[in-house]
Write an enzyme that holds these catalytic residues in place. Structure first.
Site, PDB file in Angstrom:
ATOM      1  N   ILE A  59       9.117  -2.587   7.737  1.00 32.09           N
ATOM      2  CA  ILE A  59       8.348  -2.302   6.522  1.00 32.09           C
ATOM      3  C   ILE A  59       7.516  -3.553   6.235  1.00 32.09           C
ATOM      4  O   ILE A  59       8.015  -4.665   6.298  1.00 32.09           O
ATOM      5  CB  ILE A  59       9.309  -1.943   5.363  1.00 32.09           C
ATOM      6  N   SER A  60       6.236  -3.370   5.924  1.00 33.92           N
ATOM      7  CA  SER A  60       5.346  -4.501   5.670  1.00 33.92           C
ATOM      8  C   SER A  60       5.775  -5.248   4.406  1.00 33.92           C
ATOM      9  O   SER A  60       6.417  -4.680   3.528  1.00 33.92           O
ATOM     10  CB  SER A  60       3.911  -4.020   5.454  1.00 33.92           C
ATOM     11  N   ALA A  61       5.375  -6.501   4.324  1.00 30.82           N
ATOM     12  CA  ALA A  61       5.611  -7.273   3.102  1.00 30.82           C
ATOM     13  C   ALA A  61       4.841  -6.626   1.953  1.00 30.82           C
ATOM     14  O   ALA A  61       3.744  -6.088   2.157  1.00 30.82           O
ATOM     15  CB  ALA A  61       5.162  -8.711   3.296  1.00 30.82           C
TER      16      ALA A  61
END
Ligand code: SAH
Length: 207
Positions: A59-61
């Site tokens: 999951i992206s930041a």
């Protein structure tokens, strides 16, 4: 205020250094990221960093999700195609901005798609549409889209995704095989793309 809510609102405040769009910051302050990440990563849900979500994916930041939402310039009612549902968090942030019934997301791994669908349902974003399949083909049944974005890196915008985005619409993706750049492209009336480079990024590759 519950501790998760406090952590989330602090995260949204910190993102103000990088993101000006108040609607995007409000969306980040609304979506319960701790319910999208795996249980054993929950303690880190409101740190501004990527997290593993299983099947070798990430999951992206939060700041990257916020920057992408700002670059997409989303308005209520926009029809949006997302490639790479992952855990569904980014789709939920998009849903806050355009309405869940306007978000269509394609995920390569059926197990992730199933989990994302469940999480989106219990968090109140059950009207987001998720299907498993190869995102390179897009989702033609609901085209044309006002906005199309990829949360995995491709060598180039896949042709079907360009075709399924309306003229004047926007595509956004990390592009490049090794070094990736975040590229925002506006689709012109003649079908060509008017691109702007928004800098170096690191995403998992498109399968
Ligand atoms: N937006 C996600 C982040 C997902 S990471 C979130 O908020 O959790 C990128 C995702 O793209 C991964 O889940 C990966 O499985 C998916 N992906 C990779 N190649 C794909 C393809 N060809 N079609 C659809 N999804 C793909």
């Amino acid at each position: 205020m519950a501790d998760w809510d406090r952590q989330r609102s602090r995260l949204s405040d910190r993102l103000r250094e990088r993101v000006a769009d108040e609607d995007v910051l409000a969306a980040i302050a609304s979506v319960p990221r701790h319910l999208f990440v795996p249980d054993d990563k929950r303690h880190a849900a409101y740190a501004d960093r990527p997290l593993p979500i299983g099947s070798g994916q990430t999951i992206s930041a939060p700041h990257m999700v916020a920057i992408m939402a700002e670059l997409l310039d989303l308005s209520p009612g926009d029809q949006v195609l997302e490639i790479g549902t992952g855990c569904g968090y980014h789709a939920a942030v998009t849903a806050e901005l355009v309405g869940p019934e306007n978000v269509y997301s394609v995920e390569y791994h059926a197990s992730l798609a199933d989990e994302a669908r469940d999480t989106l349902e219990v968090t109140g974003y059950g009207d987001v549409s998720v299907r498993d399949g190869d995102g390179k083909q897009g989702w033609s049944e609901h085209a044309p889209y006002d906005r199309t974005y990829l949360t995995c890196a491709a060598p180039e915008f896949p042709g079907p995704l360009v075709d399924q985005t309306r003229d004047g619409g926007v595509l956004l993706a990390p592009l490049g095989d090794g070094q990736q750049r975040l590229i925002r492209a506006e689709k012109q009336a003649d079908g060509t793309l008017n691109r702007v480079d928004h800098g170096g990024v690191r995403f998992v590759p498109l399968q």
